[in-house]
Motif scaffolding. Structure first.
Motif, PDB file in Angstrom:
ATOM      1  N   SER A  80       0.816  -1.217   0.000  1.00 31.77           N
ATOM      2  CA  SER A  80       0.000   0.000   0.000  1.00 31.77           C
ATOM      3  C   SER A  80       0.849   1.267   0.000  1.00 31.77           C
ATOM      4  CB  SER A  80      -0.947   0.004   1.204  1.00 31.77           C
ATOM      5  OG  SER A  80      -0.222  -0.213   2.386  1.00 31.77           O
ATOM      6  N   ASP A  81       2.168   1.113   0.159  1.00 32.32           N
ATOM      7  CA  ASP A  81       3.049   2.286   0.170  1.00 32.32           C
ATOM      8  C   ASP A  81       4.097   2.189  -0.938  1.00 32.32           C
ATOM      9  OD1 ASP A  81       1.961   3.625   2.470  1.00 32.32           O
ATOM     10  OD2 ASP A  81       2.817   1.995   3.668  1.00 32.32           O
ATOM     11  N   ASN A  82       4.587   3.336  -1.363  1.00 38.20           N
ATOM     12  CA  ASN A  82       5.645   3.368  -2.376  1.00 38.20           C
ATOM     13  C   ASN A  82       6.946   2.816  -1.795  1.00 38.20           C
ATOM     14  OD1 ASN A  82       3.769   4.641  -3.983  1.00 38.20           O
ATOM     15  ND2 ASN A  82       4.512   6.709  -3.489  1.00 38.20           N
ATOM     16  N   PRO A 100       8.195  -1.833   0.399  1.00 41.86           N
ATOM     17  CA  PRO A 100       7.576  -0.547   0.723  1.00 41.86           C
ATOM     18  C   PRO A 100       8.345   0.167   1.822  1.00 41.86           C
ATOM     19  CG  PRO A 100       6.293  -2.360   1.641  1.00 41.86           C
ATOM     20  CD  PRO A 100       7.361  -2.985   0.812  1.00 41.86           C
TER      21      PRO A 100
END
Lengths: 142, 358
Positions: A80-82, A100
């Motif tokens: 869900s995160d870069n 991530p």
């Protein structure tokens, strides 16, 4: 007559010998797997059922640039995160890892088929903390 | 050389018909002859199921390849039973083999199916048989395979029995479920009808049989799910987190005196309210109700998908449940909704979707 037959045999043997050539086989150099670019969703399955047309998946983007990936217009996804990504082998890749920022790495099989001349990237995942439901996003490069 | 071949029209038709029938008979090779299973069981108990298989001899002369690969066997059960985590055992006995039971091996989750290509075996069974006749999309396909082929028996049928020893109703949920048992073989999978010019009709290199509405009783969860009964609304997955993509299928055909017209291009929407665990109402982030699209032209079934975490503001409290109804009004102002359908009328009750994983 005898000499003609011998001559013919000699010519045939010469032709046979000259026809043989040692072929030098050089190994084909496997191409480096390049995933760079912006990828969009082509197909979504949930527990094997196609749900692509039941939700607006068109805005989601996965961008690979250098060693980094970024998510745009997020959806439920493997991460869900870069963060950063890497293949286990740039030529003979069997897996791809998403790392991530601030989270734990997720490694999935590297499924990168060539379909109708275009590469696709298949991303299977389950929701963190609720692994009963299996999703597969099939992505295509823009 | 002058070779005259004379074939009368009648003879030609007979020969062609024989060939066509021969191909069809040869193709209808796989059968499930019977399923021995109790009609009901107590939640958390173990049952034994016997599935009898038969493979008719394949007519090689008709152009069909000889059959000689291990059996792939799948069956469909509620996910909540988690049968694989409760000492699931499958064995097989081939009548033309040594007559002894042999253990079956679970097929790896990511093992690719032979046909259709691009699917795992579990996905291939789902692709072929869906939810096994169940109306709640909360079932899973459990896939095992034999180590050996079904034996050799000349031109006679080859038969065998697969025995399943499993725990049912581990989630302590009461209700009925259709149990579908199916098999194919490793070499063919779900060979597409018409592939290689061979038409299989309704059966080919695969077969199935259903034990209808097997009932679980005595569950202690207080919950009842009737998988084998048509539902006005079918959420999928039946149990999910707020980060799942949850689809809802509304069947207007099952609503007596529905305010929505039958058939036609009616637009229907879901009007939702989200609640936290303490019954606090969570702000809706959507500016319009979720549109449900009719699955086919006039099917009367409407399908839409939501991402709960994106539909409600969960920044302060997590989402615990959604109550909702179906309306023909796109605006989120509920006071405007004249026509609506919920779980039941008189007294009216909204549909509800609980956010939970198990």
């Amino acid at each position: 007559m005898f000499y003609k037959v011998n001559l013919l045999c000699a010519v045939l043997l010469l032709m046979l010998w000259t026809s043989c050539k040692v072929e030098k086989l050089e190994p084909v150099n496997e191409a480096v797997k390049d995933v760079s670019g912006t990828w969009s969703i082509l197909k979504v399955t949930r527990n094997g059922a196609d749900i692509t047309n039941t939700y607006d998946f068109s805005k989601f983007k996965l961008v690979f640039e250098g060693n980094n990936y970024t998510l745009e217009n997020k959806l439920p996804f493997l991460v869900s995160d870069n963060g950063t990504f890497n293949l286990d082998d740039n030529q003979y890749a069997f897996s791809i890892s998403f790392n991530p920022a601030g989270g734990s790495a997720k490694t999935i099989p590297f499924n990168f088929p060539n379909v109708n001349g275009n590469r696709q990237l298949s991303v299977p995942f389950t929701i963190v903390g609720c692994s009963n439901t299996n999703y597969v996003y099939t992505l295509q490069r823009n | 050389m002058n070779l005259n071949i004379r074939i009368k029209g009648k003879t030609l038709w007979m020969v062609c018909a024989t060939l066509v029938i021969g191909i069809m008979v040869a193709a209808c090779a796989y059968f499930v002859d019977g399923v021995e299973q109790p009609d009901s069981a107590t939640a958390g108990s173990r049952i034994t199921v016997k599935v009898k298989l038969r493979v008719q001899p394949v007519n090689v002369a008709s152009g069909n390849p000889p059959w000689n690969s291990p059996i792939i066997f799948g069956f469909c059960v509620p996910r909540g039973w988690k049968v694989k985590e409760h000492d699931l055992k499958l064995t097989y006995v081939f009548d033309q083999g040594d007559g002894k039971p042999h253990p079956m091996s679970p097929v790896q989750d990511n093992a690719p199916a032979t046909q259709p290509e691009g699917l795992t075996w579990a996905e291939a069974f789902k692709n072929q048989y869906g939810n096994g006749g169940n109306f709640v999309d909360d079932v899973e396909w459990v896939v095992y395979q034999t180590d050996n082929i079904l034996g050799e028996n000349g031109d006679s049928p080859r038969t065998g029995t697969i025995t399943i020893d499993m725990m049912v109703g581990a989630d302590q949920v009461n209700g009925g479920v259709d149990m579908l048992y199916a098999f194919t073989d490793v070499a063919h999978g779900f060979y597409a009808d018409g592939a290689n010019g061979v038409t299989f009709n309704t059966s080919g290199y695969y077969a199935s049989k259903t034990k209808e509405c097997f009932e679980i009783t005595g569950g202690t969860s207080g919950e009842t799910v009737n998988y084998c009964q048509p539902q006005r609304i079918t959420p999928s997955p039946a149990k999910g987190s707020s980060n799942d993509l949850v689809s809802f299928t509304f069947d207007n055909n099952l609503v007596a005196n529905s305010p929505f017209p039958r058939g036609g291009n009616t637009k229907l929407y879901m009007s939702m309210v989200g609640y936290a665990a303490d019954d606090t109402e969570l702000p809706l982030k959507l500016t319009q109700n979720v549109e449900l699209k009719q699955t086919t032209g006039t099917s009367g079934k409407f399908l839409g998908t939501i991402w709960p975490a994106d539909a409600f503001d969960t920044s302060n409290k997590p989402l615990a449940r959604i109550t909702y109804y179906i309306t023909d009004n796109a605006t989120v102002t509920r006071a405007d909704d004249i026509n609506k359908v919920g779980l039941q009328e008189d007294p009216y009750v909204d549909f509800a979707y609980l956010i939970r994983c198990n």
